[in-house]
Enzyme design. Structure first.
Site, mmCIF file in Angstrom:
data_model
loop_
_atom_site.group_PDB
_atom_site.id
_atom_site.type_symbol
_atom_site.label_atom_id
_atom_site.label_comp_id
_atom_site.label_asym_id
_atom_site.label_seq_id
_atom_site.Cartn_x
_atom_site.Cartn_y
_atom_site.Cartn_z
ATOM 1 N N THR A 1 35.014 -91.497 18.731
ATOM 2 C CA THR A 1 34.171 -91.903 17.516
ATOM 3 C C THR A 1 34.590 -90.944 16.491
ATOM 4 O O THR A 1 34.571 -91.083 15.338
ATOM 5 C CB THR A 1 32.576 -91.633 17.680
ATOM 6 O OG1 THR A 1 32.333 -90.540 18.460
ATOM 7 C CG2 THR A 1 32.102 -92.788 18.656
ATOM 8 N N ASP A 2 35.170 -89.779 16.804
ATOM 9 C CA ASP A 2 35.553 -88.784 15.941
ATOM 10 C C ASP A 2 36.250 -89.208 14.505
ATOM 11 O O ASP A 2 36.280 -88.728 13.423
ATOM 12 C CB ASP A 2 35.867 -87.442 16.365
ATOM 13 C CG ASP A 2 35.176 -86.694 17.118
ATOM 14 O OD1 ASP A 2 33.910 -86.933 17.063
ATOM 15 O OD2 ASP A 2 35.479 -85.510 17.367
ATOM 16 N N SER B 1 39.812 -88.180 20.436
ATOM 17 C CA SER B 1 40.062 -88.679 19.189
ATOM 18 C C SER B 1 40.273 -87.755 18.074
ATOM 19 O O SER B 1 40.986 -88.072 17.082
ATOM 20 C CB SER B 1 39.438 -89.725 18.756
ATOM 21 O OG SER B 1 37.817 -89.374 18.086
ATOM 22 N N SER B 2 39.842 -86.499 18.328
ATOM 23 C CA SER B 2 39.928 -85.258 17.283
ATOM 24 C C SER B 2 41.190 -84.870 17.479
ATOM 25 O O SER B 2 41.725 -84.107 16.510
ATOM 26 C CB SER B 2 38.762 -84.041 17.580
ATOM 27 O OG SER B 2 39.092 -83.792 19.093
ATOM 28 N N THR C 1 35.317 -90.681 24.022
ATOM 29 C CA THR C 1 33.864 -90.449 24.954
ATOM 30 C C THR C 1 34.038 -91.670 25.870
ATOM 31 O O THR C 1 33.319 -91.370 27.062
ATOM 32 C CB THR C 1 32.619 -90.109 23.772
ATOM 33 O OG1 THR C 1 32.908 -89.176 23.058
ATOM 34 C CG2 THR C 1 31.451 -90.118 24.801
#
Length: 361
Positions: free
Chosen positions: A86-87, A53-54, A12
């Site tokens: 952040t995931d 990051s997912s 993000t």
């Protein structure tokens, strides 16, 4: 002048509006330009990859691990900052922390709001991360977010969208960043690092399976059939399942598969309290309790143990038709996993700093 290298991986903090949602697209220099750099800090940017990051894989995390190692080969570098989505930030940070053998820090940060948001948190988080990387020592890999410095181990994303996204359910932050300085609390010594995986190492499959009402072994067996060398059983309560799952764990560990037991509960440690398929039986079947590690980091612990002590499957068929892993290899990997899971958290449940002024409450 302190020298910090920023490794950009997307997330993000590097995202912009795409018309129907946000996606990582900004280069590291663009992210850096969105905010101020602390006085006396010189920054070099490395663009490693740019992904949400997912979508991260173990291959991405291995590339990041080796890139950090290469960057720190330069004695002029005082610290590293990794900008990350952040995931899965908590997984990558813990992964690097387990292998990190340098006094200089690796500081992970990100943002909950995209790069072009007028009230975004990217600039503040990056400033704090740069300051921490420039001044911290002997802290391993840490997460800096919303003015707090968290040890990688045990820190999880606790809110989907709130700027105060991260926390340690079973502890407190290592320190805080405010007024241009980092204030530290008392910390435990770091455990010995794992040996670095060889470049080009093929990552083993490690799956996470959650127990629930009516839970059975269908997904567990499917995971093994797909070639999993490690499984995290996410139990209810203090790490409980049922007799069928316990028997599946027994068969898997007999074939050299590593099994860790975590919990779907937000805080607290797993503990051998119950039989009837509970943690008592899962441990008797060869499962290893993950302590206070939540499922994502418990999987990283299994993955790291397998990468540090590679397990090879032999050609000897097990009684259930599966290949058994070499006994010596499997024992070494299991011992390494046990050491990881039993290591004391770096942050104390309460430090002198927090007792004085209540930081982190």
């Amino acid at each position: 002048m302190r020298h910090v290298v920023v490794i950009s991986t997307g997330g993000t903090i590097a995202s912009r509006w795409q018309g129907d949602g946000y996606a990582a697209e900004a280069a590291g220099q663009e992210v850096l330009a969105a905010g101020a750099v602390p006085e006396g800090v010189d920054v070099r940017v490395v663009d490693l990859f740019t992904v949400n990051s997912s979508r991260l894989t173990t291959d991405h995390q291995l590339r990041l691990l080796h890139t950090v190692h290469d960057v720190l080969a330069d004695p002029a570098v005082d610290g590293v900052v990794v900008t990350h989505g952040t995931d899965t930030l908590e997984e990558s940070a813990f992964f690097l922390d387990l292998f990190h053998a340098d006094r200089r820090p690796v500081v992970f940060t990100g943002a909950q709001k995209p790069l072009d948001a007028p009230d975004g948190d990217a600039a503040g988080n990056l400033y704090d991360a740069l300051l921490t990387a420039a001044t911290g020592r002997d802290i391993g890999a840490v997460i800096v977010f919303a003015g707090q410095v968290y040890a990688a181990r045990g820190t999880v994303k606790q809110h989907t969208v709130d700027p105060h996204a991260f926390g340690t359910p079973d502890g407190l932050p290592l320190g805080r960043v405010e007024f241009g300085r980092v204030t530290w609390g008392r910390r435990r010594p770091r455990p010995a690092p794992l040996p670095m995986p060889e470049p080009g190492a093929v990552p083993p499959r490690v799956d996470i399976l959650t127990h629930h009402s009516d839970g059975d072994t269908v997904l567990f067996e499917a995971s093994l059939a797909a070639g999993a060398r490690g499984v995290v059983v996410v139990g209810t309560g203090a790490g409980n399942a049922n007799p069928q799952v316990a028997e599946a764990v027994r068969k898997a560990t007999a074939n050299g598969v590593l099994v860790a037991v975590s919990t779907r509960v937000a805080a607290g440690a797993v503990a051998p309290l119950y039989t009837g398929g509970g943690a008592v039986d899962l441990v008797a079947a060869g499962g290893l309790l993950a302590g206070t590690l939540r499922p994502g980091q418990a999987r990283i612990a299994v993955l790291a143990a397998l990468l540090a002590r590679p397990v090879t499957a032999s050609t000897i068929d097990g009684t259930d038709g599966t290949e058994r892993a070499d006994g010596t290899d499997a024992a070494d990997a299991a011992a390494t996993l046990r050491d990881i899971l039993e290591a004391a958290p770096q942050a104390l449940p309460a430090s002198e700093l927090y007792l004085v002024d209540g930081v982190g409450k």
